[in-house]
Design a protein around this motif. Structure first.
Motif, PDB file in Angstrom:
ATOM      1  N   LEU A 160       4.384 -15.108   2.027  1.00  0.00           N
ATOM      2  CA  LEU A 160       4.296 -13.648   2.131  1.00  0.00           C
ATOM      3  C   LEU A 160       4.798 -13.156   3.484  1.00  0.00           C
ATOM      4  O   LEU A 160       5.514 -12.151   3.567  1.00  0.00           O
ATOM      5  CB  LEU A 160       2.857 -13.195   1.893  1.00  0.00           C
ATOM      6  CG  LEU A 160       2.325 -13.361   0.466  1.00  0.00           C
ATOM      7  CD1 LEU A 160       0.851 -12.975   0.394  1.00  0.00           C
ATOM      8  CD2 LEU A 160       3.148 -12.527  -0.509  1.00  0.00           C
ATOM      9  N   VAL A 161       4.423 -13.869   4.554  1.00  0.00           N
ATOM     10  CA  VAL A 161       4.898 -13.492   5.890  1.00  0.00           C
ATOM     11  C   VAL A 161       6.415 -13.607   5.962  1.00  0.00           C
ATOM     12  O   VAL A 161       7.111 -12.706   6.445  1.00  0.00           O
ATOM     13  CB  VAL A 161       4.239 -14.372   6.970  1.00  0.00           C
ATOM     14  CG1 VAL A 161       4.907 -14.161   8.330  1.00  0.00           C
ATOM     15  CG2 VAL A 161       2.750 -14.064   7.080  1.00  0.00           C
ATOM     16  N   SER A 162       6.937 -14.734   5.459  1.00  0.00           N
ATOM     17  CA  SER A 162       8.381 -14.963   5.508  1.00  0.00           C
ATOM     18  C   SER A 162       9.144 -13.929   4.681  1.00  0.00           C
ATOM     19  O   SER A 162      10.176 -13.401   5.126  1.00  0.00           O
ATOM     20  CB  SER A 162       8.701 -16.374   5.009  1.00  0.00           C
ATOM     21  OG  SER A 162      10.091 -16.603   4.996  1.00  0.00           O
ATOM     22  N   LEU A 163       8.664 -13.626   3.473  1.00  0.00           N
ATOM     23  CA  LEU A 163       9.343 -12.654   2.624  1.00  0.00           C
ATOM     24  C   LEU A 163       9.344 -11.266   3.263  1.00  0.00           C
ATOM     25  O   LEU A 163      10.346 -10.545   3.201  1.00  0.00           O
ATOM     26  CB  LEU A 163       8.661 -12.594   1.259  1.00  0.00           C
ATOM     27  CG  LEU A 163       8.957 -13.734   0.285  1.00  0.00           C
ATOM     28  CD1 LEU A 163       8.160 -13.550  -1.003  1.00  0.00           C
ATOM     29  CD2 LEU A 163      10.442 -13.811  -0.026  1.00  0.00           C
ATOM     30  N   THR A 164       8.229 -10.898   3.883  1.00  0.00           N
ATOM     31  CA  THR A 164       8.141  -9.579   4.504  1.00  0.00           C
ATOM     32  C   THR A 164       9.128  -9.450   5.653  1.00  0.00           C
ATOM     33  O   THR A 164       9.917  -8.503   5.726  1.00  0.00           O
ATOM     34  CB  THR A 164       6.718  -9.319   5.020  1.00  0.00           C
ATOM     35  OG1 THR A 164       5.803  -9.376   3.913  1.00  0.00           O
ATOM     36  CG2 THR A 164       6.622  -7.954   5.686  1.00  0.00           C
ATOM     37  N   VAL A 165       9.109 -10.425   6.570  1.00  0.00           N
ATOM     38  CA  VAL A 165       9.974 -10.361   7.748  1.00  0.00           C
ATOM     39  C   VAL A 165      11.441 -10.483   7.349  1.00  0.00           C
ATOM     40  O   VAL A 165      12.286  -9.680   7.769  1.00  0.00           O
ATOM     41  CB  VAL A 165       9.596 -11.454   8.756  1.00  0.00           C
ATOM     42  CG1 VAL A 165      10.605 -11.493   9.914  1.00  0.00           C
ATOM     43  CG2 VAL A 165       8.192 -11.210   9.296  1.00  0.00           C
ATOM     44  N   ASN A 166      11.759 -11.482   6.528  1.00  0.00           N
ATOM     45  CA  ASN A 166      13.157 -11.683   6.145  1.00  0.00           C
ATOM     46  C   ASN A 166      13.674 -10.553   5.264  1.00  0.00           C
ATOM     47  O   ASN A 166      14.859 -10.218   5.308  1.00  0.00           O
ATOM     48  CB  ASN A 166      13.324 -13.029   5.441  1.00  0.00           C
ATOM     49  CG  ASN A 166      13.314 -14.193   6.407  1.00  0.00           C
ATOM     50  OD1 ASN A 166      13.957 -14.148   7.458  1.00  0.00           O
ATOM     51  ND2 ASN A 166      12.577 -15.237   6.085  1.00  0.00           N
ATOM     52  N   GLY A 167      12.793  -9.952   4.455  1.00  0.00           N
ATOM     53  CA  GLY A 167      13.203  -8.801   3.668  1.00  0.00           C
ATOM     54  C   GLY A 167      13.603  -7.625   4.552  1.00  0.00           C
ATOM     55  O   GLY A 167      14.620  -6.961   4.311  1.00  0.00           O
ATOM     56  N   LEU A 168      12.822  -7.392   5.600  1.00  0.00           N
ATOM     57  CA  LEU A 168      13.169  -6.330   6.550  1.00  0.00           C
ATOM     58  C   LEU A 168      14.467  -6.653   7.285  1.00  0.00           C
ATOM     59  O   LEU A 168      15.276  -5.755   7.563  1.00  0.00           O
ATOM     60  CB  LEU A 168      12.024  -6.150   7.557  1.00  0.00           C
ATOM     61  CG  LEU A 168      10.714  -5.583   6.981  1.00  0.00           C
ATOM     62  CD1 LEU A 168       9.624  -5.602   8.037  1.00  0.00           C
ATOM     63  CD2 LEU A 168      10.931  -4.170   6.461  1.00  0.00           C
ATOM     64  N   ILE A 169      14.687  -7.939   7.574  1.00  0.00           N
ATOM     65  CA  ILE A 169      15.915  -8.344   8.255  1.00  0.00           C
ATOM     66  C   ILE A 169      17.133  -8.095   7.364  1.00  0.00           C
ATOM     67  O   ILE A 169      18.175  -7.612   7.822  1.00  0.00           O
ATOM     68  CB  ILE A 169      15.831  -9.830   8.665  1.00  0.00           C
ATOM     69  CG1 ILE A 169      14.871  -9.984   9.850  1.00  0.00           C
ATOM     70  CG2 ILE A 169      17.212 -10.388   9.021  1.00  0.00           C
ATOM     71  CD1 ILE A 169      14.586 -11.410  10.228  1.00  0.00           C
ATOM     72  N   VAL A 170      17.017  -8.409   6.072  1.00  0.00           N
ATOM     73  CA  VAL A 170      18.118  -8.162   5.144  1.00  0.00           C
ATOM     74  C   VAL A 170      18.419  -6.668   5.051  1.00  0.00           C
ATOM     75  O   VAL A 170      19.584  -6.243   5.086  1.00  0.00           O
ATOM     76  CB  VAL A 170      17.777  -8.730   3.748  1.00  0.00           C
ATOM     77  CG1 VAL A 170      18.768  -8.225   2.701  1.00  0.00           C
ATOM     78  CG2 VAL A 170      17.790 -10.256   3.783  1.00  0.00           C
TER      79      VAL A 170
END
Length: 211
Positions: A160-170
């Motif tokens: 969940l942490v990874s998806l949130t951060v990487n989603g914002l990065i994308v």
């Protein structure tokens, strides 16, 4: 069944956040893919990265559970191996001439399944993911509780942490790329920051008593 303690979930979540905020293979791939092909390609790639994390989580949950059942002293062995590996990674991060993994690159155009599979392979070959699941995750579990359940809970927290951060990065790929490329001092700073974090984690693993 005893799941992970809230304090352990919070601690592992913070470690996961620190790891994902440091430029590594997944972040660089997602940035590069989004800049080369657009936001949709970046989101498809993010799905591949997430699948890779799920694979790591399930393998770690099954493997660690089996290991702790068969070998009573496996927890100490995992702790020692994890500490040694983290020390090696810390040295590689700060040694003279050490290089940051940060390097945006041009990627060939990929579509559909190939786009997804490329991201999945990048995630599976990411050494930071291996560190999280094979060395760090066991340190946030209580060996006398339900090891499998704790592994799933901690792994889900990381995903969940990874998806949130990487989603914002994308979504903000262009701005993120400009920020990183215009600040070369960031590369040096993130190397030392990561080195210090890894050194602290290694010390914790080496000297903490098993819970």
């Amino acid at each position: 069944m005893t799941g992970a303690a809230p304090i352990h979930l919070l601690g592992f979540g913070l470690v996961s956040l620190a790891m994902v905020l440091t430029p590594g293979p997944n972040m660089i791939y997602l940035l590069s893919r989004t800049l080369c092909q657009g936001r949709r390609a970046g989101l498809v790639s993010l799905a591949g990265v997430a699948t890779g994390f799920v694979c790591y989580m399930l393998c770690a949950a099954l493997g660690i559970t089996a290991l702790l059942l068969v070998m009573p002293y496996a927890y100490d062995a995992l702790r020692a191996a994890g500490a040694a590996y983290l020390l090696l990674l810390a040295w590689q991060a700060v040694r003279p001439g050490g290089r940051s993994p940060f390097e945006l690159r041009a990627l060939p155009i990929a579509r559909g399944r190939r786009l997804y599979l490329s991201a999945l392979l990048t995630a599976l070959l990411n050494p930071k993911a291996a560190v999280l699941y094979l060395s760090l995750l066991p340190q946030f579990m209580t060996p006398h509780g339900d090891v499998f359940l704790q592994s799933i809970e901690l792994g889900t927290t990381q995903i969940l942490v990874s998806l949130t951060v990487n989603g914002l990065i994308v979504i903000a790929a262009g701005s993120v790329a400009v920020f990183l490329t215009r600040r070369p001092a960031w590369v040096l700073m993130q190397r030392w920051l990561m080195g210090v974090v890894l050194l602290g984690l290694a010390a914790r693993l080496a000297f903490d008593r098993p819970r």
